[in-house]
Design an enzyme around this catalytic site. Sequence first.
Site: not given
Ligand code: 9D3
Length: 248
Positions: A114, A152, A167
Amino acid sequence: MRIDIVTIFPEYVEPLRHALLGKALEQGILSVGVHDLRAWAQDAHKSVDDTPCGGGPGMVMQYEPLARTAAAINADGDKPLHIYLSPQGTTFNHELAAELARKPRIALWCGRYEGLDQRFIVEHIDAEISIGDFVLSGGEIAAAIIIDAVLRLIPGVLGDAASVAEDSFHHKLLDHPHYTRPENTAKIRAPEILLSGNHALIARWRLKQALGRTFLHRPDILNQLELSDAQQKLLNEFLTEQHLGEPS
Ligand code: 9D3
C-alpha cells in the site's frame, strides 16, 4: 549525475544497465546505486512491512528500514533530492524530466504493497511523482521510465541533436508521419511532396501534419499553444483536406 534507487526488488533494476543507462554509465555521465531495502531490516526474517494501523487490507512499508536506508544514502556524498514514486504524486511530464535532469543527485524510492509509512514521507521525501492515472504493482517500472526520460535530456547521453531541438515550436506538437523506401508498398504510395526534393514544401507539409495530428489527438496540447496566422492557416488546410471542416 548520481541516481540512487531504493527497492525490495534490486534485480528488477538490472535490465536498466542496458541501453541508455548503460551508455551513460560507460561515459561516466552517470553513477547508480541500487539499495536493497531488506538489507536494512531489523529482524531475522528481513521483514520491511507490517499491517496498517487502523486495519484494512494490504501491508505498509515500515518507517525504520526506510529511515536507515535514507541515513546511509545521505551519509554517502551530497544529500540527493528524495523522490517517492506513488499514485498520489504530481504527474510526470517533460518539464519535470528537464528539472530532474539538472539535479546532481536524485534518489528514487520504489514502494510496494500500500506504500510507505506516512512518517517517513513527511521526514525524508522532497517530492512525490506519479507516472499517470493507472495502477501499477510498485514503483520500480515507474523509476525505469523516469530514468529513461531524464537521462536522454542530459547532454552527451544521446548525442546532442535532441536537446538542442527541445524548445522550438514543432517539438511541442505531435510528430508528423514518417515514410521510408520503397516509394510504393502493396497499396499505398508515399506522399508525392516527400519525393519532390523541395525541402521548403516538405517542411511545410510536415508542420501541417503535426498541427493536424495534434488537433485531432491532443486538443489539450494545442489549446496551450498560441498559433500564428500562418500556423492556423496550415491547420485549416489540413482539416479541409481531411474533410473535417474548419475549427470554430
Ligand atoms: C490496489 C492498492 N490501491 C488501493 C486503492 C492503492 C495503490 C497502492 C500502491 C495503488 C498502487 C500502488 C503501487 N503504485 C506505485 O507504486 C506507483 C504508481 C502507480 O500505481 N501509478 C502511477 N504511477 C505510479 S508511481 C508508483
